[in-house]
Design a protein around this motif. Structure first.
Motif, PDB file in Angstrom:
ATOM      1  N   ASP A   4       0.864  -1.185   0.000  1.00 13.95           N
ATOM      2  CA  ASP A   4       0.000   0.000   0.000  1.00 13.95           C
ATOM      3  C   ASP A   4       0.894   1.226   0.000  1.00 13.95           C
ATOM      4  O   ASP A   4       1.813   1.330   0.828  1.00 13.95           O
ATOM      5  N   VAL A   5       0.625   2.159  -0.910  1.00 10.10           N
ATOM      6  CA  VAL A   5       1.389   3.407  -0.963  1.00 10.10           C
ATOM      7  C   VAL A   5       0.459   4.547  -0.583  1.00 10.10           C
ATOM      8  O   VAL A   5      -0.633   4.705  -1.145  1.00 10.10           O
ATOM      9  N   LEU A   6       0.870   5.340   0.412  1.00 10.52           N
ATOM     10  CA  LEU A   6       0.046   6.441   0.917  1.00 10.52           C
ATOM     11  C   LEU A   6       0.699   7.782   0.592  1.00 10.52           C
ATOM     12  O   LEU A   6       1.940   7.884   0.559  1.00 10.52           O
ATOM     13  N   TYR A   7      -0.131   8.802   0.400  1.00 12.87           N
ATOM     14  CA  TYR A   7       0.362  10.156   0.129  1.00 12.87           C
ATOM     15  C   TYR A   7      -0.344  11.133   1.056  1.00 12.87           C
ATOM     16  O   TYR A   7      -1.545  10.980   1.328  1.00 12.87           O
ATOM     17  N   PHE A   8       0.400  12.158   1.495  1.00 10.54           N
ATOM     18  CA  PHE A   8      -0.198  13.167   2.369  1.00 10.54           C
ATOM     19  C   PHE A   8       0.082  14.582   1.871  1.00 10.54           C
ATOM     20  O   PHE A   8       1.033  14.802   1.114  1.00 10.54           O
ATOM     21  N   ALA A   9      -0.785  15.498   2.306  1.00  7.97           N
ATOM     22  CA  ALA A   9      -0.626  16.944   2.052  1.00  7.97           C
ATOM     23  C   ALA A   9      -0.527  17.201   0.544  1.00  7.97           C
ATOM     24  O   ALA A   9      -1.300  16.630  -0.215  1.00  7.97           O
ATOM     25  N   TRP A  10       0.429  18.039   0.091  1.00  5.08           N
ATOM     26  CA  TRP A  10       0.398  18.383  -1.332  1.00  5.08           C
ATOM     27  C   TRP A  10       0.808  17.228  -2.234  1.00  5.08           C
ATOM     28  O   TRP A  10       0.451  17.209  -3.407  1.00  5.08           O
ATOM     29  N   LEU A  11       1.502  16.225  -1.714  1.00  2.81           N
ATOM     30  CA  LEU A  11       1.755  15.034  -2.548  1.00  2.81           C
ATOM     31  C   LEU A  11       0.445  14.321  -2.862  1.00  2.81           C
ATOM     32  O   LEU A  11       0.207  13.888  -3.993  1.00  2.81           O
ATOM     33  N   ARG A  12      -0.401  14.206  -1.872  1.00  5.39           N
ATOM     34  CA  ARG A  12      -1.722  13.595  -2.075  1.00  5.39           C
ATOM     35  C   ARG A  12      -2.526  14.377  -3.118  1.00  5.39           C
ATOM     36  O   ARG A  12      -3.155  13.783  -4.011  1.00  5.39           O
ATOM     37  N   GLU A  13      -2.472  15.706  -3.013  1.00  7.26           N
ATOM     38  CA  GLU A  13      -3.239  16.525  -3.953  1.00  7.26           C
ATOM     39  C   GLU A  13      -2.716  16.400  -5.379  1.00  7.26           C
ATOM     40  O   GLU A  13      -3.496  16.319  -6.333  1.00  7.26           O
ATOM     41  N   ARG A  14      -1.409  16.403  -5.542  1.00 12.25           N
ATOM     42  CA  ARG A  14      -0.849  16.330  -6.902  1.00 12.25           C
ATOM     43  C   ARG A  14      -1.136  14.976  -7.541  1.00 12.25           C
ATOM     44  O   ARG A  14      -1.423  14.884  -8.738  1.00 12.25           O
ATOM     45  N   ILE A  15      -1.045  13.933  -6.728  1.00  7.96           N
ATOM     46  CA  ILE A  15      -1.269  12.591  -7.284  1.00  7.96           C
ATOM     47  C   ILE A  15      -2.758  12.335  -7.477  1.00  7.96           C
ATOM     48  O   ILE A  15      -3.168  11.617  -8.388  1.00  7.96           O
ATOM     49  N   GLY A  16      -3.577  12.946  -6.638  1.00 10.58           N
ATOM     50  CA  GLY A  16      -5.019  12.893  -6.875  1.00 10.58           C
ATOM     51  C   GLY A  16      -5.752  11.877  -6.017  1.00 10.58           C
ATOM     52  O   GLY A  16      -6.982  11.821  -6.045  1.00 10.58           O
ATOM     53  N   HIS A  17      -5.012  11.070  -5.264  1.00 11.04           N
ATOM     54  CA  HIS A  17      -5.680  10.159  -4.337  1.00 11.04           C
ATOM     55  C   HIS A  17      -4.762   9.881  -3.150  1.00 11.04           C
ATOM     56  O   HIS A  17      -3.539  10.012  -3.249  1.00 11.04           O
ATOM     57  N   PRO A  18      -5.354   9.475  -2.013  1.00  8.77           N
ATOM     58  CA  PRO A  18      -4.554   9.338  -0.786  1.00  8.77           C
ATOM     59  C   PRO A  18      -3.825   8.008  -0.664  1.00  8.77           C
ATOM     60  O   PRO A  18      -2.905   7.887   0.133  1.00  8.77           O
ATOM     61  N   ARG A  19      -4.247   7.011  -1.443  1.00  7.03           N
ATOM     62  CA  ARG A  19      -3.585   5.713  -1.277  1.00  7.03           C
ATOM     63  C   ARG A  19      -3.845   4.862  -2.502  1.00  7.03           C
ATOM     64  O   ARG A  19      -4.849   5.020  -3.203  1.00  7.03           O
ATOM     65  N   GLU A  20      -2.913   3.966  -2.785  1.00  6.10           N
ATOM     66  CA  GLU A  20      -3.098   3.029  -3.893  1.00  6.10           C
ATOM     67  C   GLU A  20      -2.339   1.749  -3.583  1.00  6.10           C
ATOM     68  O   GLU A  20      -1.389   1.750  -2.807  1.00  6.10           O
ATOM     69  N   ARG A  21      -2.793   0.648  -4.202  1.00  7.39           N
ATOM     70  CA  ARG A  21      -2.112  -0.630  -3.981  1.00  7.39           C
ATOM     71  C   ARG A  21      -1.250  -0.893  -5.205  1.00  7.39           C
ATOM     72  O   ARG A  21      -1.717  -0.790  -6.341  1.00  7.39           O
ATOM     73  N   ILE A  22       0.026  -1.180  -4.963  1.00  6.86           N
ATOM     74  CA  ILE A  22       1.008  -1.276  -6.050  1.00  6.86           C
ATOM     75  C   ILE A  22       1.666  -2.658  -6.035  1.00  6.86           C
ATOM     76  O   ILE A  22       2.095  -3.139  -4.982  1.00  6.86           O
ATOM     77  N   GLU A  23       1.761  -3.264  -7.217  1.00  8.96           N
ATOM     78  CA  GLU A  23       2.522  -4.516  -7.392  1.00  8.96           C
ATOM     79  C   GLU A  23       3.937  -4.114  -7.785  1.00  8.96           C
ATOM     80  O   GLU A  23       4.124  -3.351  -8.745  1.00  8.96           O
ATOM     81  N   THR A  24       4.922  -4.540  -7.020  1.00  6.90           N
ATOM     82  CA  THR A  24       6.274  -4.054  -7.289  1.00  6.90           C
ATOM     83  C   THR A  24       7.333  -5.112  -7.007  1.00  6.90           C
ATOM     84  O   THR A  24       7.125  -6.029  -6.199  1.00  6.90           O
ATOM     85  N   GLU A  25       8.483  -4.961  -7.725  1.00 11.99           N
ATOM     86  CA  GLU A  25       9.658  -5.782  -7.452  1.00 11.99           C
ATOM     87  C   GLU A  25      10.763  -4.901  -6.877  1.00 11.99           C
ATOM     88  O   GLU A  25      11.923  -5.327  -6.801  1.00 11.99           O
TER      89      GLU A  25
END
Lengths: 83, 144, 144, 83
Positions: A4-25
């Protein structure tokens, strides 16, 4: 792995959502940032100046070189302004 | 719990009842919303649920250990606050004044730059700019 | 008057009502009578009427000037106090936390060593020893 | 000249009274201390260790070399222990 990747404050605003689930290596936080920044312009813009970005892995402050092994929740946010 | 996060206002006097019993010195710090000469109507405080509570408690325990505090308390609000409202408080109790002052300053320096809160200005036109972190706040940490 | 000398107890919350309005940071310090593990039942505080009031006010004004305090307050009691009672308090208000903390510490360092108060221990057997001044309190003044 | 001399805390106790009116020709505080110490054993004892004595002239802290000209009230006391 899936995290789970979370964003707060202006990072959240620029990305457009507060959290997303990411598949990663990704091995380190820095690898994950590269993967996220390549997803779209919003992510690229939010993560373009890494000096202005702080990171927590599983709710502990850390840095870009921290390993991701076993992590479930990564958060990105600007320098904190509490108190 | 000596570390508390809440949206509601709190009353300093009520919180301090019985605080520091047996100590010789009690220090409190309160942070208030400034109006900046009428430019602001308030602040919106965002935080990181889960991490915030853990950070407040861990800084409190660290302060108690380092400065031999006999008692400590942190209350921090989140959400929408009006000008003049109290954003947060810390209180420290110790045998002598130096430890109580140092404990409170240590806590404030850590909370300012290391607890996951972000302030945004609210003006008459609605939500405005995010408050920028100050280099002086980051520098303040280096003394501990 | 922001500097006050009195025999009667006071209530921190009542005193702080409206204090520091418009400021961003408020610091309070309270000094309490310690029991020293049951050895003491209280303290007797002697002072120099006339000089005391002048000293409190002059240190308060000096702190306000040096640290740009928007508000300050000193209350100091004299006479007989029981263990656990509040001996005195200072409060400082400023735009930012560093000034509020420094102003309060400056006031405490001056009050401890330069305001004409003398504490005497009271035990179950009655009045006991005069409290001795500490070198560390004298040394604390040198930082300002 | 005639001045009021005040004593506090253990100086007051050793001397036996809180204040006295003194006729003196002393030029400095130190001269006055010498005159007082010569009065009797109680004064001599209270003023024997001048490192433990603080002085105020007209309610302002000063030192032993302060001049007395024009002064009305001199106070002697131990190091202060307020706060």
């Amino acid at each position: 792995m899936v995290i789970d990747v979370l964003y707060f404050a202006w990072l959240r605003e620029r990305i457009g959502h507060p959290r997303e689930r990411i598949e990663t290596e990704a091995v380190t936080v820095r690898d994950l940032v590269a993967q996220l920044a390549a997803m779209d312009d919003w992510h690229a813009s939010a993560l373009s100046d890494l000096k202005a970005v702080r990171v927590a892995v599983d709710q502990e402050l850390t840095d870009l070189d921290a390993p991701l092994a076993g992590a479930r929740e990564i958060a990105f946010f600007p320098p904190m302004t509490g108190g | 719990m000596p570390a508390r996060l809440q949206a509601e206002a709190f009353d300093l006097a009520t919180e301090l009842q019985g605080f520091g019993s047996g100590a010789g010195a009690v220090v409190t710090f309160s942070g208030l919303v400034r109006g900046e000469d009428g430019r602001l109507t308030g602040l919106e405080i965002e935080h990181y649920p889960g991490m915030t509570e853990k950070a407040l408690e861990s800084y409190g325990l660290e302060a108690a250990r380092r400065f031999h505090l006999s008692d400590w308390m942190i209350i921090h609000r989140h959400g929408r606050l009006e000008v003049g409202e109290t954003i947060m408080m810390v209180a420290t109790a110790a045998r002598h004044r130096a430890a109580a002052f140092e404990g409170a300053e240590f806590l404030m320096d850590w909370l300012k730059s290391r607890a996951p809160f972000w302030k945004r200005e609210i003006t008459a036109d609605g939500p405005g700019q995010w408050v920028e972190a100050k280099d002086t706040d980051e520098d303040a940490l280096s003394r501990w």
